[in-house]
Design a protein around this motif. Structure first.
Motif, short mmCIF file in Angstrom:
data_model
loop_
_atom_site.label_atom_id
_atom_site.label_comp_id
_atom_site.label_asym_id
_atom_site.label_seq_id
_atom_site.Cartn_x
_atom_site.Cartn_y
_atom_site.Cartn_z
N ILE A 1 -8.86 7.79 2.37
CA ILE A 1 -9.70 7.00 1.47
C ILE A 1 -10.76 6.29 2.31
CG2 ILE A 1 -9.75 5.06 -0.14
CD1 ILE A 1 -6.92 5.88 -0.98
N GLU B 1 -12.28 2.64 -1.29
CA GLU B 1 -11.89 1.23 -1.21
C GLU B 1 -12.61 0.41 -2.27
OE1 GLU B 1 -9.54 -0.16 0.60
OE2 GLU B 1 -9.04 1.65 1.73
N ILE C 1 -10.98 0.94 -5.60
CA ILE C 1 -9.71 0.20 -5.68
C ILE C 1 -9.98 -1.28 -5.97
CG2 ILE C 1 -7.72 -0.58 -4.33
CD1 ILE C 1 -7.83 2.26 -2.96
N LYS C 2 -10.99 -1.84 -5.32
CA LYS C 2 -11.35 -3.24 -5.58
C LYS C 2 -11.83 -3.41 -7.02
CE LYS C 2 -12.35 -4.52 -0.86
NZ LYS C 2 -13.32 -4.51 0.20
#
Length: 142
Positions: A72, A77, A80-81
């Motif tokens: 990833i 990232e 995901i945030k």
């Protein structure tokens, strides 16, 4: 038949492509593209929560861009945030991260095959990528 509709998201740094399922859970249709500004932390979460509530969505599928070696990277990232921010705003919603490798390329290829002009492609590419992400998820749960 699904209990609720499912939303698919293609999260970028400037836009979020949105697709929605039918109640049968068979097809994904492009819904909208939100303009966001990741640098200024303007992620369009309030607009998205309104869309979720207005369309009686119970599950959100967010594309997770992975590298070809399955790691990833930065965009992954960021997705995901984005998921975490959305979950904070609407804790009752189910959120699924879905491997979206090559979804934007597939959407681009599809638009090219349909002979859509470059200018029009730019306007709909994120929404189309969201359709590919959501359709992949829908196909997997059939």
């Amino acid at each position: 038949m699904l209990k609720h509709k499912i939303l698919g998201l293609d999260v970028g740094s400037k836009t979020v492509g949105i697709a929605i399922s039918d109640l049968m859970g068979w097809t994904a249709q492009g819904l909208d593209t939100l303009r966001i500004n990741e640098e200024q932390d303007d992620l369009g979460i309030d607009q998205l929560v309104k869309i979720i509530k207005d369309n009686q969505v119970g599950t959100v599928v967010i594309g997770l861009p992975k590298n070809m070696n399955n790691s990833i990277g930065f965009r992954g990232e960021a997705s995901i945030k984005y998921k975490e921010k959305l979950q904070e705003s609407i804790p009752s919603i189910d959120i699924v991260m879905w491997d979206e490798r090559l979804s934007t390329m597939a959407a681009e290829r599809s638009l090219l095959e349909a002979d859509v002009s470059r200018q029009k492609r730019k306007k709909v590419i994120d929404k189309m990528a969201a359709v590919f992400i959501l359709q992949g998820y829908l196909d997997s749960i059939q």
